[in-house]
Design an enzyme around this catalytic site. Structure first.
Site, PDB file in Angstrom:
ATOM      1  N   LYS A   1      33.807 -23.623  33.887  1.00 12.09           N
ATOM      2  CA  LYS A   1      34.912 -22.658  33.966  1.00 12.09           C
ATOM      3  C   LYS A   1      34.844 -21.963  35.311  1.00 12.09           C
ATOM      4  O   LYS A   1      33.777 -21.504  35.725  1.00 12.09           O
ATOM      5  CB  LYS A   1      34.764 -21.645  32.835  1.00 12.09           C
ATOM      6  CG  LYS A   1      35.740 -20.485  32.902  1.00 12.09           C
ATOM      7  CD  LYS A   1      35.648 -19.666  31.623  1.00 12.09           C
ATOM      8  CE  LYS A   1      36.475 -18.408  31.710  1.00 12.09           C
ATOM      9  NZ  LYS A   1      36.569 -17.720  30.421  1.00 12.09           N
TER      10      LYS A   1
HETATM   11  C1  R5P Z   1      33.576 -14.502  31.858  1.00  7.23           C
HETATM   12  O1  R5P Z   1      32.860 -13.716  32.359  1.00  7.23           O
HETATM   13  C2  R5P Z   1      33.937 -14.403  30.459  1.00  7.23           C
HETATM   14  O2  R5P Z   1      33.932 -15.619  29.782  1.00  7.23           O
HETATM   15  C3  R5P Z   1      35.241 -13.699  30.349  1.00  7.23           C
HETATM   16  O3  R5P Z   1      35.284 -12.990  29.189  1.00  7.23           O
HETATM   17  C4  R5P Z   1      36.414 -14.639  30.444  1.00  7.23           C
HETATM   18  O4  R5P Z   1      36.296 -15.457  31.565  1.00  7.23           O
HETATM   19  C5  R5P Z   1      37.640 -13.869  30.616  1.00  7.23           C
HETATM   20  O5  R5P Z   1      38.794 -14.605  30.546  1.00  7.23           O
HETATM   21  P1  R5P Z   1      40.018 -13.976  31.315  1.00  7.23           P
HETATM   22  O6  R5P Z   1      39.589 -13.795  32.726  1.00  7.23           O
HETATM   23  O7  R5P Z   1      41.111 -14.961  31.171  1.00  7.23           O
HETATM   24  O8  R5P Z   1      40.335 -12.670  30.632  1.00  7.23           O
END
Ligand code: R5P
Length: 299
Positions: free
Chosen positions: A203
Site C-alpha cells: 500500500k
Molecule cells: C496507514 O497508516 C493506515 O492503514 C491508515 O489508516 C490508512 O492508510 C488510511 O487510509 P486513508 O488514508 O484512505 O484514510
C-alpha cells in the site's frame, strides 16, 4: 463401509488432452502456494485483478477518528460494496459481525500514537490470533527513511515469515514521515524494498508525476491509500489515475467514511476500480445516489 458393488472403471480420462495447470494472473503471485493464492484471490477480484479495500484501522494510532466514532453503526452498511476490510483485531472482534464474508486484512503492527514518534512500532498480533480471526492477509507498517526504519523492516520480515508458514499473505503499508517527499523516487524506493523483503502486496500513496514508474518497479500489486479527505471528484480522479497508471486498487478510508454520504461514495469508487468508469461519470453517480438517498429519507 464404502459400497463397492458394481464399481465401474473411469472412462473419461481425456488421454489426448494435456493437463492444464490452473492459471493465477495476479502480478508477481504465480509461484505462491495454493492457500496464499486463494487468500489473495479473496482480496483481488480474479475477474479484473482489482480490489476496493475499505481502510478503517485509523484508531490504532489516532483514536476515535472523525467518521469512525462508531464502527458498529457506520461500517456494516458499507461492507457489501468492499472487497476487503482493513482493520484492527479490536475493531473486528468488537464491532463487525462474524457472519461477514469479505476478506479481512488485519493490521498486525502498532505501538505508538499521534502523541509520539509514529515509526516506533512493534508486531502486535501473533500468527495464532490471526488464524483464530480467519485473517485473509496481515498488514504491517513500514517506515523507509523513518527514525525506526530498521525495526519496521524487522516487523515486516517477522510477520511475512509467520504468514508464509500458514499461507497468509502480507500487505506492507508504506508510512511516509512528514519530513519526506511523497514523490515517485521515494515511493519507488519504499514500495520496491517492501516487495523485495517479501510483502505480497503493497500500500502506498499516489503521486501526480511518475506513478507509473512506481507501479512498474514494484513486482507485486500496489494499492493506494486515499489520504486526507478531498472533494469527492478529486478523490475519484486520483483513484482513476492510479488504476490507469498501474495500481491494482485502492485501500481507501477517509475519502469514503468522511463523505456526506459514504454509501454513495463507495459505490462511486467501486465503479472506478471495477467498472473502468471515468472520474466524471463516477462523480455523477455519487451525486445522483446521494440525492436519491436524501429524498428517500425526506419522503
Ligand atoms: C496507514 O497508516 C493506515 O492503514 C491508515 O489508516 C490508512 O492508510 C488510511 O487510509 P486513508 O488514508 O484512505 O484514510
Amino acid at each position: 463401509m464404502a459400497d463397492i458393488d458394481n464399481l465401474q472403471d473411469g472412462k473419461n480420462f481425456h488421454c489426448d488432452v494435456p493437463h492444464t495447470n490452473p492459471p493465477f494472473a495476479l502480478k508477481g503471485s504465480g509461484s505462491l502456494d495454493w492457500g496464499m493464492k486463494n487468500r489473495l484471490a479473496r482480496v483481488f477480484d480474479p475477474a479484473d485483478g482489482h480490489t476496493l479495500m475499505l481502510a478503517i484501522d485509523h484508531g490504532y494510532f489516532q483514536g476515535p477518528t472523525t467518521g469512525l466514532e462508531r464502527i458498529d453503526i457506520v461500517i456494516p452498511p458499507l461492507i457489501p460494496f468492499a472487497d476487503a476490510l482493513m482493520l484492527t483485531r479490536g475493531a473486528l472482534r468488537s464491532s463487525i459481525s462474524a457472519e461477514m464474508q469479505k476478506a479481512i486484512v488485519l493490521r498486525s503492527t502498532g505501538g505508538q500514537s499521534i502523541l509520539k514518534e509514529l515509526s516506533n512500532e512493534l508486531v502486535a498480533v501473533d500468527i495464532d490470533d490471526a488464524l483464530r480471526l480467519n485473517a485473509t492477509a496481515l498488514a504491517v507498517q513500514v517506515y523507509i527513511g523513518g527514525v525506526h526504519e530498521h525495526e519496521s523492516i524487522r516487523n515486516l520480515s517477522a510477520v511475512t515469515n509467520a504468514g508464509n508458514r500458514y499461507g497468509i499473505p502480507t500487505l506492507a503499508v508504506t508510512g511516509v514521515g512528514k519530513e519526506m517527499a511523497r514523490d515517485a523516487r521515494y515511493l519507488g524506493l519504499a514500495t520496491r524494498i517492501c516487495a523485495e523483503m517479501g510483502a505480497h502486496f503493497v500500500k502506498t500513496y499516489y503521486c501526480e508525476t511518475g506513478f507509473e514508474r512506481v507501479a512498474a518497479g514494484c513486482p507485486v500489486p500496489l494499492v493506494i491509500a486515499g489520504g486526507k479527505k478531498l472533494p469527492e471528484l478529486e478523490a475519484l480522479q486520483m483513484a482513476r489515475r492510479a488504476i490507469e497508471e498501474g495500481a491494482a486498487g485502492v485501500d481507501m478510508g477517509r475519502n469514503i467514511f468522511q463523505c456526506d454520504d459514504p454509501i454513495a461514495m463507495i459505490h462511486a469508487v467501486r465503479s472506478v476500480v471495477h467498472d473502468s468508469q471515468t472520474a466524471q461519470r463516477a462523480h455523477e453517480l455519487y451525486l445522483s445516489l446521494k440525492a436519491d438517498r436524501r429524498s428517500e429519507v425526506n419522503a
